[in-house]
Design an enzyme around this catalytic site. Sequence first.
Site, PDB file in Angstrom:
ATOM      1  N   SER A 173       0.825  -1.210   0.000  1.00 48.76           N
ATOM      2  CA  SER A 173       0.000   0.000   0.000  1.00 48.76           C
ATOM      3  C   SER A 173       0.860   1.261   0.000  1.00 48.76           C
ATOM      4  O   SER A 173       1.998   1.264   0.488  1.00 48.76           O
ATOM      5  CB  SER A 173      -0.901   0.027   1.238  1.00 48.76           C
ATOM      6  OG  SER A 173      -1.829  -1.026   1.199  1.00 48.76           O
TER       7      SER A 173
HETATM    8  N1  SAH Z   1      -1.614  -4.583   3.855  1.00 46.29           N
HETATM    9  C1  SAH Z   1      -0.816  -4.860   2.694  1.00 46.29           C
HETATM   10  C2  SAH Z   1      -1.558  -4.524   1.418  1.00 46.29           C
HETATM   11  C3  SAH Z   1      -1.582  -5.723   0.538  1.00 46.29           C
HETATM   12  S1  SAH Z   1      -2.655  -5.655  -0.864  1.00 46.29           S
HETATM   13  C4  SAH Z   1       0.509  -4.120   2.757  1.00 46.29           C
HETATM   14  O1  SAH Z   1       0.711  -3.293   3.642  1.00 46.29           O
HETATM   15  O2  SAH Z   1       1.374  -4.395   1.932  1.00 46.29           O
HETATM   16  C5  SAH Z   1      -4.032  -6.592  -0.288  1.00 46.29           C
HETATM   17  C6  SAH Z   1      -3.774  -8.028   0.092  1.00 46.29           C
HETATM   18  O3  SAH Z   1      -5.051  -8.616   0.392  1.00 46.29           O
HETATM   19  C7  SAH Z   1      -3.152  -8.892  -0.994  1.00 46.29           C
HETATM   20  O4  SAH Z   1      -1.974  -9.454  -0.510  1.00 46.29           O
HETATM   21  C8  SAH Z   1      -4.217  -9.969  -1.244  1.00 46.29           C
HETATM   22  O5  SAH Z   1      -3.663 -11.228  -1.535  1.00 46.29           O
HETATM   23  C9  SAH Z   1      -4.983  -9.981   0.073  1.00 46.29           C
HETATM   24  N2  SAH Z   1      -6.351 -10.504   0.019  1.00 46.29           N
HETATM   25  C10 SAH Z   1      -7.304 -10.289  -0.911  1.00 46.29           C
HETATM   26  N3  SAH Z   1      -8.439 -10.953  -0.585  1.00 46.29           N
HETATM   27  C11 SAH Z   1      -8.188 -11.609   0.594  1.00 46.29           C
HETATM   28  C12 SAH Z   1      -8.957 -12.459   1.441  1.00 46.29           C
HETATM   29  N4  SAH Z   1     -10.224 -12.798   1.177  1.00 46.29           N
HETATM   30  N5  SAH Z   1      -8.379 -12.919   2.551  1.00 46.29           N
HETATM   31  C13 SAH Z   1      -7.094 -12.608   2.870  1.00 46.29           C
HETATM   32  N6  SAH Z   1      -6.322 -11.818   2.111  1.00 46.29           N
HETATM   33  C14 SAH Z   1      -6.850 -11.316   0.978  1.00 46.29           C
END
Ligand code: SAH
Length: 221
Positions: free
Chosen positions: A69
């Site tokens: 993010s």
């Molecule tokens: N918080 C992270 C942002 C990652 S992007 C950071 O600081 O880098 C969002 C993430 O959500 C991705 O890694 C994706 O794989 C995950 N994601 C999407 N749907 C999901 C679900 N149902 N359960 C768990 N993770 C999920």
Amino acid sequence: MKKTDLIDTLIHQGQRKRLVDELRKKGIQSESVLSAMNSVPRQWFFPKDFEHFVYRDAAFPIDHGQTISQPYTVAYQSQLLGIDRGAKVLEIGTGSGYQAAVLLAMGAEVYSVEYILPLLKTASEVFKAMGSKIQLFHGDGTLGLPAHAPFDAIVVTAGAPAVPDTYIQQLSIGGRLVIPVGDQTDEQKMMRITKISNTQTKTEILQDCKFVPLKGSLGWK
Ligand code: SAH
């Protein structure tokens, strides 16, 4: 990742300080958020070989089509949680682990769920090398973590088509859910939902934002 890979040079620290000043100018006011952002080396959660991009205020691609993010977004969501030290926080979408590390630096007890196993493994190695206590789980985050509920705050870091009721159920009274919601997969509005009582919630609709889609049984198919 090994302990010796956790490098944080004076240059990194200087760039981080400038980033924090930029976040302050963009409207982040919470000192606990700003000091956490100042203390977490983002390069530890960032793809190798892209040093130049680590301290830009932008999202960046990580493996498996996901993103780390944007720092502003991490700060903004963390601020909206309104947590004190010791708060029990659930994050959905561990991804790189950066948001979780910022919550840890704010003194929270952090639980984080990710459904792409290799991402979870990479993040888990960084936390292990840091010696940080975090509880990571593999699975469908739209179901929350019923076995560990209630939480003082829940932060969803992927865009949901609607607010899964599981999250409201798993909040303590007074707890806050911060979640990007939108009927398009690439455009959402940040929402904050406060659980006033077992039957009442307060909803605030906030800034426009752009997250990767929240998948899973109560997310995008
Ligand atoms: N918080 C992270 C942002 C990652 S992007 C950071 O600081 O880098 C969002 C993430 O959500 C991705 O890694 C994706 O794989 C995950 N994601 C999407 N749907 C999901 C679900 N149902 N359960 C768990 N993770 C999920």
